[in-house]
Design an enzyme around this catalytic site. Structure first.
Site, PDB file in Angstrom:
ATOM      1  N   GLN A  15       0.945  -1.283  -0.029  1.00  0.00           N
ATOM      2  CA  GLN A  15      -0.045   0.020  -0.227  1.00  0.00           C
ATOM      3  C   GLN A  15       0.715   1.263   0.079  1.00  0.00           C
ATOM      4  O   GLN A  15       0.522   2.377   0.009  1.00  0.00           O
ATOM      5  CB  GLN A  15      -0.906  -0.195   1.275  1.00  0.00           C
ATOM      6  CG  GLN A  15      -1.906  -1.198   0.980  1.00  0.00           C
ATOM      7  CD  GLN A  15      -2.720  -1.229   2.535  1.00  0.00           C
ATOM      8  OE1 GLN A  15      -2.881  -2.184   3.087  1.00  0.00           O
ATOM      9  NE2 GLN A  15      -3.613  -0.022   2.887  1.00  0.00           N
ATOM     10  N   ARG A  42      -5.238   6.688  17.489  1.00  0.00           N
ATOM     11  CA  ARG A  42      -6.473   6.645  16.694  1.00  0.00           C
ATOM     12  C   ARG A  42      -7.734   6.024  17.758  1.00  0.00           C
ATOM     13  O   ARG A  42      -8.794   6.593  17.834  1.00  0.00           O
ATOM     14  CB  ARG A  42      -6.705   6.064  15.355  1.00  0.00           C
ATOM     15  CG  ARG A  42      -7.959   6.315  14.684  1.00  0.00           C
ATOM     16  CD  ARG A  42      -7.996   5.800  13.274  1.00  0.00           C
ATOM     17  NE  ARG A  42      -7.298   6.945  12.390  1.00  0.00           N
ATOM     18  CZ  ARG A  42      -7.919   7.762  11.956  1.00  0.00           C
ATOM     19  NH1 ARG A  42      -9.020   8.096  12.098  1.00  0.00           N
ATOM     20  NH2 ARG A  42      -7.181   8.544  11.310  1.00  0.00           N
ATOM     21  N   GLU A 101     -12.579   3.655   5.497  1.00  0.00           N
ATOM     22  CA  GLU A 101     -12.741   2.935   6.896  1.00  0.00           C
ATOM     23  C   GLU A 101     -14.141   2.980   7.771  1.00  0.00           C
ATOM     24  O   GLU A 101     -14.548   2.326   8.431  1.00  0.00           O
ATOM     25  CB  GLU A 101     -11.591   3.640   7.911  1.00  0.00           C
ATOM     26  CG  GLU A 101     -10.385   2.962   7.399  1.00  0.00           C
ATOM     27  CD  GLU A 101      -9.180   3.667   8.012  1.00  0.00           C
ATOM     28  OE1 GLU A 101      -9.101   5.056   7.812  1.00  0.00           O
ATOM     29  OE2 GLU A 101      -8.447   3.347   8.992  1.00  0.00           O
ATOM     30  N   GLU A 118       0.119  -2.278   4.463  1.00  0.00           N
ATOM     31  CA  GLU A 118       0.607  -1.078   4.717  1.00  0.00           C
ATOM     32  C   GLU A 118       2.230  -1.025   5.213  1.00  0.00           C
ATOM     33  O   GLU A 118       2.904  -0.788   4.450  1.00  0.00           O
ATOM     34  CB  GLU A 118      -0.271  -0.153   5.685  1.00  0.00           C
ATOM     35  CG  GLU A 118       0.320   1.153   6.158  1.00  0.00           C
ATOM     36  CD  GLU A 118      -0.571   1.987   6.901  1.00  0.00           C
ATOM     37  OE1 GLU A 118      -1.814   1.547   7.140  1.00  0.00           O
ATOM     38  OE2 GLU A 118      -0.102   3.209   7.312  1.00  0.00           O
ATOM     39  N   PHE A 146      -6.594  -3.550   2.820  1.00  0.00           N
ATOM     40  CA  PHE A 146      -7.153  -3.444   4.055  1.00  0.00           C
ATOM     41  C   PHE A 146      -6.148  -2.945   5.145  1.00  0.00           C
ATOM     42  O   PHE A 146      -6.673  -3.287   6.547  1.00  0.00           O
ATOM     43  CB  PHE A 146      -7.890  -4.644   4.566  1.00  0.00           C
ATOM     44  CG  PHE A 146      -8.900  -5.312   3.370  1.00  0.00           C
ATOM     45  CD1 PHE A 146      -9.651  -4.582   2.541  1.00  0.00           C
ATOM     46  CD2 PHE A 146      -8.514  -6.544   2.830  1.00  0.00           C
ATOM     47  CE1 PHE A 146     -10.395  -5.166   1.532  1.00  0.00           C
ATOM     48  CE2 PHE A 146      -9.146  -7.115   1.909  1.00  0.00           C
ATOM     49  CZ  PHE A 146     -10.320  -6.449   1.142  1.00  0.00           C
ATOM     50  N   PHE A 155      -8.428   0.854  12.205  1.00  0.00           N
ATOM     51  CA  PHE A 155      -6.860   1.587  12.700  1.00  0.00           C
ATOM     52  C   PHE A 155      -7.103   1.806  14.093  1.00  0.00           C
ATOM     53  O   PHE A 155      -6.622   2.885  14.487  1.00  0.00           O
ATOM     54  CB  PHE A 155      -6.445   2.663  11.826  1.00  0.00           C
ATOM     55  CG  PHE A 155      -4.942   3.012  11.744  1.00  0.00           C
ATOM     56  CD1 PHE A 155      -4.199   1.927  10.997  1.00  0.00           C
ATOM     57  CD2 PHE A 155      -4.264   4.052  12.548  1.00  0.00           C
ATOM     58  CE1 PHE A 155      -2.614   2.375  11.113  1.00  0.00           C
ATOM     59  CE2 PHE A 155      -2.997   4.259  12.376  1.00  0.00           C
ATOM     60  CZ  PHE A 155      -2.211   3.194  11.769  1.00  0.00           C
TER      61      PHE A 155
END
Ligand code: FES
Ligand code: FES
Lengths: 167, 761
Positions: B192, B305, B707, B227, B223, B339
């Site tokens: 990603q 987050r 998301e 990353e 998804f 996340f």
């Protein structure tokens, strides 16, 4: 061992090792890479092809077992560059996100519509229950199948009640 | 979808993911041997049995790394290949190269590793007890919770568990690498983030970043799982290519992927909540124990987050939340759609559930009463604008005919002893932007060719979310040309450098905005040129759908004619666009600031039907009302809501990630890890977007979509809990997600005891 089989209408004769799966054979020996490996264990359906009129998980079939068989893969779905009715419906309903499940999914749908040209939603679900899709949540796939089987009323763009109108 | 050939290629099975690319004749396949044991120490590595297989086999170990044997980006705690200790069951220990995939895998199996096992720590609270953290803990607070609890009319407290979640992107991790010209490498990675991979490879091989070319084509799903965690595989392929001088492909089989890679973080949380006699929440406290796994990876950003979303969509004047990131001997848990926000959401919703029980207050009414509204300030000091939480919630009440529906469910439950229905409504308020501030930027390179065709490259990676389709629309709109003229290129470090990963739902926001900057620059040059041609002011001219307009009148000049003329007059038809999200600031010391560009609002009702004899659950319907701003592409957004909701519902009710008491991964294929199939999803799924209003600070007033809708899956948990309560005739409390049938049966059996993570250990 030497096998001869038909894939999407073409005839191929090749030497294969006994343990080679039909999936590996199609992808690596014949270059039909539209058929994907998602799990290699018969669980996801990404490798679905039609063999002698029936869908199989090609990761669970030996290439040897396909000797003399007639195999159809996603690459044979469009004819002369023209998308099939199913492909067009998948396009219209945005039933493709990452696309990794799509080849196998369309093979299952083709088999379903062959057996049952006007499947109910329940029958559609049964028809694709062996095909896992992580991206879509299946809604658009179901609608694409309804559309491909002419069950969404007049022309494209019709959707079931309560859904956003499709472009 | 016309004009985006990629989508059509996909339908024909022609899209080339990495494993589909034609293989060069001298290609070497790579495979890894994974650690057996959750923690251990390598005493010796003997490659002789592997090497005896075939003269072409090569065994690569930590000693072959020419640069730094380290890929940890935030903290240097991730050796590419361990030299001494390994930290989780399934960690790659050695790399083998061979001319066929099968031979490489066989060789990897045959490398003899003599090792010593060490005692692992699997539980985050145990790790916390030993001060084993990947980062120091972090606290956010507002008001005076202590005083508010002391003065409260009602209080409740409890413990909340949420399990991990496997990404199950259908394309497993993989990479292809070539050493070129002796001193540089070319890599195609299923990542990603091309720059993350580029930076890590440069570090591992001891090369400048400019000597590492990284390309990402369409991914078969990401998804969040690709990353940071595409990096080791790309580095291993690059290392293999570097030491062998041959092209190398490393593709994981499913079991290896599921054992070796990180997943959504499991959390264990203690909370306390208080309310006044009117059902207004006055205080909330939570202590989150995040199971971070074996390395830091993205855990601090994910915890960040969680903390930002601790209050969910509710106004809570007094709050204290503390996040602990606990190092354990499990795979390094990582980014997964949402996340950290879903974990935070589940806790606050559990807390509201608890306090509504304590008060005997209707949970739907309690939730509604505490929703955020215009002008509210979050606990991190951000004033909220264009708040649509109540609007969305009320629309769900209206659409579902909530009062009648509730009465209907009660009547049904009263007359059906063996079947129960339950429903719940959950609101959404999701902050958009990377919580790590410097990451909020995008880059694009746009070439208009002399024939009028346009090539757009950005840092965004296409993984099925149709970001290229959205960016194509933005480019077409910005230039004033038909969509058919736009082609969006694959992501490459050659075209756009210093990118951020396509993540945090920002892929389109930041890269689309950068593409718009570049397109507008070229458009302005073209209009200036047109003004000289027509002796008109550039302010009077505009481009629309490939026509040059003067005022509102069509000139006879087409886009193509204008471009050709400009090219001949030596007008630069290329531009690089850069976007840095404005207005963001955050002070980590005071935990105050404005970390998000905007928030996304919404609400969802989920209704389930429970078969009390066998614990089987059918999700009957979901009604989602969601705020997508002014959608760039409503069909794409609709599909994103559906897909995200399916994953959220899977996380809440179905997907159970299991490890043995010794840390052994028990979920390593679709037979041992259940994911939503076509029967799992509700028969009635109704998604409505809130009408477009306002002007969120994002490209063309759109809002991020990837998301936020995942949160709605949590409504499934509480709907099922209501059905279980109807069966039991009490208000049993259990917040242990996922609520799989075994747990449902445990609750129905009246034991009140729920099998959870801990029972497995
Ligand atoms: S790859 Fe054959 S079923 Fe998954
Ligand atoms: S579209 Fe990605 S798995 Fe189905």
């Amino acid at each position: 061992m030497r096998i001869t089989l038909k894939v999407n209408g073409g005839t191929y004769t090749r030497e294969v090792e006994g343990h080679r799966t039909l999936l590996r054979f199609l992808r690596e020996d014949l270059g039909f890479t539209g058929t994907k490996e998602g799990c290699g264990a018969g669980e996801c359906g990404a490798c679905t092809v039609i063999m002698d009129g029936k869908t199989v998980n090609s990761c669970m079939v030996l290439a040897l077992e396909a000797d003399g068989a007639n195999v159809e893969t996603i690459e044979g779905e469009a004819s002369a560059g023209k998308l099939s009715v199913i492909q067009e419906a998948f396009d219209r309903h945005h039933a493709v996100q990452c696309g990794y499940c799509t080849g196998g999914m369309i093979m299952s749908v083709r088999d379903l519509l062959h057996r049952n040209p006007k499947p109910s939603v329940e029958e559609i679900k049964e028809g694709i229950e062996g095909n896992f899709c992580r991206c879509t949540g299946y809604q658009q796939i179901i609608e694409a199948v309804l559309d491909a089987s002419g069950q969404l009323g007049e022309g494209p763009g019709q959707v079931r009640e309560g859904r956003l109108e499709h472009a | 979808m016309k004009g985006v050939p990629e989508a059509l290629r996909n339908l024909r099975g022609e899209t080339a993911y990495i494993d589909d690319l034609p293989e060069p004749r001298d290609l070497l396949h790579a495979a890894v041997q994974l650690s057996e044991g959750a923690r251990g120490k390598i005493l010796s590595i003997d490659p002789s049995r592997a090497l005896a297989l075939d003269p072409a086999v090569r065994v690569v170990t930590a000693h072959d790394v020419p640069g730094e044997n380290q890929i940890g980006s935030a903290v240097p705690d991730e050796p590419l290949l361990p030299e001494g200790e390994w930290e989780y069951w399934g960690q790659p220990l050695v790399l083998c190269l061979a001319p066929t995939r099968q031979l490489a895998r066989e060789a990897a199996r045959l490398v003899t590793i003599v090792s010593e096992t060490l005692r692992p720590v699997l539980d985050p609270r145990e790790a916390a007890g030993q001060d084993a953290f990947v980062m120091p803990s972090r606290t956010q607070s507002m008001g005076n919770p202590g005083a508010a609890f002391a003065a409260a009319a009602f209080t409740a407290e409890g413990r909340v568990e949420s399990g991990g979640q496997e990404h199950l992107y259908l394309e497993t991790q993989g990479a292809y690498a070539e050493r070129r010209d002796g001193d540089r490498v070319f890599v195609i990675s299923s990542t990603q983030g091309t720059t993350i991979v580029q930076r890590a490879i440069a570090r591992v091989l001891g090369l400048p970043q400019s000597g590492v070319e990284v390309e990402a084509r369409r991914l078969g799903g990401g998804f969040g799982g690709k990353e940071d965690q595409a990096t080791p595989w790309a580095c291993l392929a690059a290392l293999g290519a570097w030491v062998s001088g041959k092209p190398v492909k490393l593709y994981l089989d499913r079991a290896t992927d599921m054992r070796a890679t990180g997943k959504r973080h499991p959390y264990s949380t203690d909370f306390r909540i208080a309310a006044d006699k009117d059902g207004r929440i006055t205080a909330f406290e939570a202590d989150y124990y995040q199971n971070s796994g074996s390395s830091c990876d993205l855990s601090p950003a994910i915890m960040s987050r969680t903390l930002f979303h601790a209050a969910g969509a509710y106004r809570i004047p007094n709050l204290r939340v503390t996040g602990r990131m606990c190092r354990t001997n499990l795979p390094s848990f990582t980014a997964f759609r949402g996340f950290g926000a879903p974990q935070g959401y589940f806790v606050i919703e559990a807390a509201l559930d608890a306090i509504s029980n304590r008060m005997g207050f209707d949970p739907v009414e309690l939730r509604r009463r505490n929703l955020l509204s215009e002008g509210d300030v979050t606990h991190y000091g951000m004033p909220l604008k264009e708040v649509r939480a109540i609007e969305a919630f009320d629309r769900v009440l209206e659409k579902t005919g909530w009062k009648a529906l509730r009465a209907d469910i009660e009547a049904f439950n009263a007359s059906h002893p063996l079947e129960k229905r339950g429903a719940a409504i959950i609101p959404n308020c999701f902050g958009v932007s990377f919580t790590k501030l410097p990451m909020n930027r995008g880059g694009a390179l746009v070439h208009v060719h002399a024939d009028g065709s346009v090539l757009v490259s950005t840092g965004a990676v296409e993984m099925g979310q149709q970001v290229s389709r959205k960016i194509a629309r933005i480019a077409a709109k910005s230039l004033g040309v038909p969509l058919e003229l736009i082609r969006v290129e694959r992501t490459s470090s050659l075209t756009v450098a210093n990118t951020v990963p396509t993540a945090a739902s920002t892929g389109c926001d930041i890269n689309g905005a950068a593409a718009r900057v570049a397109c507008l620059e070229i458009r302005d040059r073209l209009l200036a040129h047109a003004a000289t041609l027509r002796a008109s002011g550039p302010g009077l001219l505009s481009l629309e759908e490939g026509r040059l307009l003067e005022g509102s009148a069509d000139t006879s000049m087409t886009w193509k004619q204008l471009v050709t003329s400009a090219d001949e007059s030596r007008v630069d038809l290329s531009a690089h666009g850069y976007w840095s999200t404005p207005g963001l600031f955050y002070d980590m010391k005071t935990e105050r600031g404005s970390p998000f560009a905007y928030h996304v609002y919404g609400a969802a009702l989920v209704e389930v039907r429970l078969d009390c004899l066998c614990g089987r659950v059918k999700v009957e319907r979901a009604t989602i009302v969601h705020d997508a701003g002014t959608s760039i592409d409503p069909v794409v957004d609709l599909c994103q809501v559906e897909g995200a909701f399916a994953q959220g519902l899977g996380w809440a009710l179905l997907e159970e990630l299991r490890f043995g008491a010794d840390g052994r991964p028990m979920s390593d294929n679709l037979s041992t890890y259940k994911v939503p199939d076509v029967h799992f999803l509700p028969a009635r799924l109704d998604i409505e977007f809130l009408s477009e209003t306002g002007s969120p600070a994002s490209v063309l007033n759109s809002k991020a979509i990837g998301e936020p809708p995942l949160i709605y899956g949590i409504a499934g948990y509480f709907a099922l809990l209501e059905a279980i309560r109807a069966a039991r005739g009490d208000r049993i409390e259990s917040w242990d997600l996922p609520l799989v049938p075994e747990k449902v049966l445990g609750l129905l059996a009246g034991t009140g005891r729920v099998l959870g993570q801990k029972d497995l250990q």
